[in-house]
Write a protein that holds these residues in place. Structure first.
Motif, PDB file in Angstrom:
ATOM      1  N   ARG A 162      41.265  46.817  32.659  1.00 51.35           N
ATOM      2  CA  ARG A 162      42.495  46.651  33.452  1.00 51.35           C
ATOM      3  C   ARG A 162      42.476  45.327  34.201  1.00 51.35           C
ATOM      4  N   GLU A 163      41.326  44.998  34.772  1.00 48.94           N
ATOM      5  CA  GLU A 163      41.239  43.728  35.494  1.00 48.94           C
ATOM      6  C   GLU A 163      41.416  42.543  34.544  1.00 48.94           C
ATOM      7  N   ILE A 164      40.828  42.659  33.337  1.00 49.50           N
ATOM      8  CA  ILE A 164      41.002  41.589  32.347  1.00 49.50           C
ATOM      9  C   ILE A 164      42.467  41.457  31.957  1.00 49.50           C
ATOM     10  N   HIS A 165      43.139  42.612  31.783  1.00 51.54           N
ATOM     11  CA  HIS A 165      44.562  42.596  31.427  1.00 51.54           C
ATOM     12  C   HIS A 165      45.395  41.915  32.510  1.00 51.54           C
ATOM     13  N   PHE A 166      45.049  42.228  33.763  1.00 50.10           N
ATOM     14  CA  PHE A 166      45.790  41.591  34.862  1.00 50.10           C
ATOM     15  C   PHE A 166      45.547  40.079  34.889  1.00 50.10           C
TER      16      PHE A 166
END
Length: 471
Positions: A162-166
């Motif tokens: 999720r952090e990578i996606h953000f």
């Protein structure tokens, strides 16, 4: 701020908000779906592990009463069984005493207190930075009671993803906003180009240059605005031109009026001074008095013509039915003596017809046209006055066989004080106001004057009359 910048900023703001909200919701929904899927998997693993553990206990005859005595053999079975050896779980009593554990994470007593023999529960927790676990707990049923089983599933990768996606989303948003801002600015600049052009034309109009026009292309609202602006500019230019022409005509009128007054006044003053200051014989005295009389009559005619112009321009006309054949015959009788004195013959032909108008002004119109024909004709010629009924009203025509009017002079002859041959007109007693008066009278009766002339072949003046509107 320029309009193009406003459009760009507004569009970029909408782009950022829509992409930001949309991407955040998409990533959050995707993360929520993945988290729920991991929780379901963790729950299924715990259920299968609980059922398998119950089967082993049932096969070995393990109960709450003898579990302590048989725990060593039970642990050996669980350790040697590949299914259990690869699992991370803990088994404890209701009081919290640990019976078997392959977990490194601590027990969650609050979670255990929330479940009973028919329910299970879970919590998502983080024991150390960067690690996120889903901790499940559920009952293990033995013949004489229950135990509690706890399992742990590492879901740290979900939060990492999720952090990578953000982070990827922020970079994509930055790139899209940068590229979109450039494209939107170019598009806004192109779309507002007609407005800037219109602004430049407006500035030129404000500075007094009425010739520029906005370029009209396409069929959108801006093109329609440019077309309307051009029509407005045409109307303004026409109005300004008319005002300039009116001012010029007024100046010409004033200059001509002063000149027309100066010439006879100079003669009157000069001959009057001669009579006053010199001894003259009877013949010279009569000649001087005759000049004073003729120039005085000329001033009188000038004043009467000016008065008629003022009356037509500023006074209310008397609109009544006018019997046109009678008017034509009357004008002919009045003009007959002057025409005969010059050796001219007159022909009057008029069809039966009635026109709504001012009889006195229409007669003045006919008399002035006949008088102009007389001045332009030589002895032995013929002047004709013809009246014809038309679909829209009545037509008057005055024709002569005189010297004619040059083509380049035809547009000017209805201006006040304008004379084609000034010396001859003054010799005939004219002041250049007759046709100007005729034009005003015709306009008052919704009519126009038309001139057809040939040098040496005569002139025909046609007056198309429709009658007065307020009859």
């Amino acid at each position: 701020m320029k309009f193009a910048w406003k459009v760009t900023l507004a569009a970029v703001s909408i782009l950022v908000i829509s992409m930001g909200v949309g991407s955040y919701l998409l990533i959050s929904l995707s993360f929520r779906s993945a988290l729920e899927r991991e929780i379901d998997i963790a729950m299924e693993e715990m259920q299968m592990l609980r059922i398998s553990y119950e089967a082993v206990c049932d096969a070995r005859g393990v109960t709450l009463e003898n579990i302590a005595a048989r725990s060593r053999g039970l642990q050996r079975t669980l350790t040697e069984d590949p299914y259990f050896a690869d699992r991370q779980f803990r088994v404890s009593t209701q009081e919290g005493a640990q019976l078997y554990s392959t977990l490194t994470a601590g027990s969650d007593q609050e979670l255990l207190n929330c479940i009973d023999s028919r329910s299970y529960g879970y919590v998502v927790r983080s024991d150390r930075p960067g690690q996120v676990l889903v901790h499940f707990a559920g009952p293990v049923a033995l013949p004489d009671g229950i135990l509690y089983m706890e399992t742990v599933r590492d879901i740290s990768s979900l939060f990492t993803d999720r952090e990578i996606h953000f982070q990827v989303y922020r970079w994509i948003l930055l790139i899209v906003v940068a590229a979109g801002s450039a494209v939107l600015f170019l598009l806004s600049y192109w779309l507002t180009m007609p407005i800037r052009t219109l602004g430049k034309v407006t500035t030129q109009l404000a500075q007094g240059d009425y010739s520029p026009r906005a370029e009209v292309s396409g069929g959108d609202e801006i093109s329609e605005l440019a077309a309307n602006f051009n029509r407005m500019a045409d109307a303004i230019e026409k109005t300004v031109q008319e005002l300039e022409d009116a001012a010029r005509r007024q100046e010409d009128f004033t200059a001509s009026f002063v000149h027309e007054l100066k010439t006879p006044l100079t003669s009157i003053i000069g001959y009057a001074d001669m009579l006053r200051s010199r001894q003259m014989d009877g013949t010279a005295r009569f000649k001087a008095a005759n000049y004073i009389f003729s120039e005085g009559k000329r001033l009188e005619n000038l004043s009467l013509s000016l008065m008629n112009l003022l009356v037509v321009n500023h006074s209310a006309a008397d609109a009544k039915p006018v019997h046109m054949p009678l008017l034509c015959q009357r004008a002919g009788r009045i003009s007959q003596p002057a025409l005969e004195a010059k050796g001219l013959s007159l022909e009057v032909t008029a069809e039966e017809g009635v026109l709504t108008g001012d009889s006195a002004l229409l007669q003045t119109l006919a008399l002035n046209l006949l008088d102009n024909a007389r001045k332009a004709s030589e002895a032995g010629g013929t002047v004709s006055l013809t009246g014809t009924v038309t679909a829209s009203g009545y037509r008057l025509q005055v024709s002569d066989q005189g010297r004619g009017i040059p083509a380049e002079e035809l547009e000017k002859i209805t201006e006040a004080f304008y004379m084609v041959d000034k010396s001859r007109s003054r010799a005939e007693g004219g002041a250049g106001l007759g046709l100007a008066l005729c034009k005003q009278i015709a306009a008052l009766h919704r009519g126009v004057l038309r001139f057809d002339s040939e040098l040496g072949g005569g002139t025909t003046v046609t007056v198309e009359l429709e009658g007065m509107e307020d009859a």
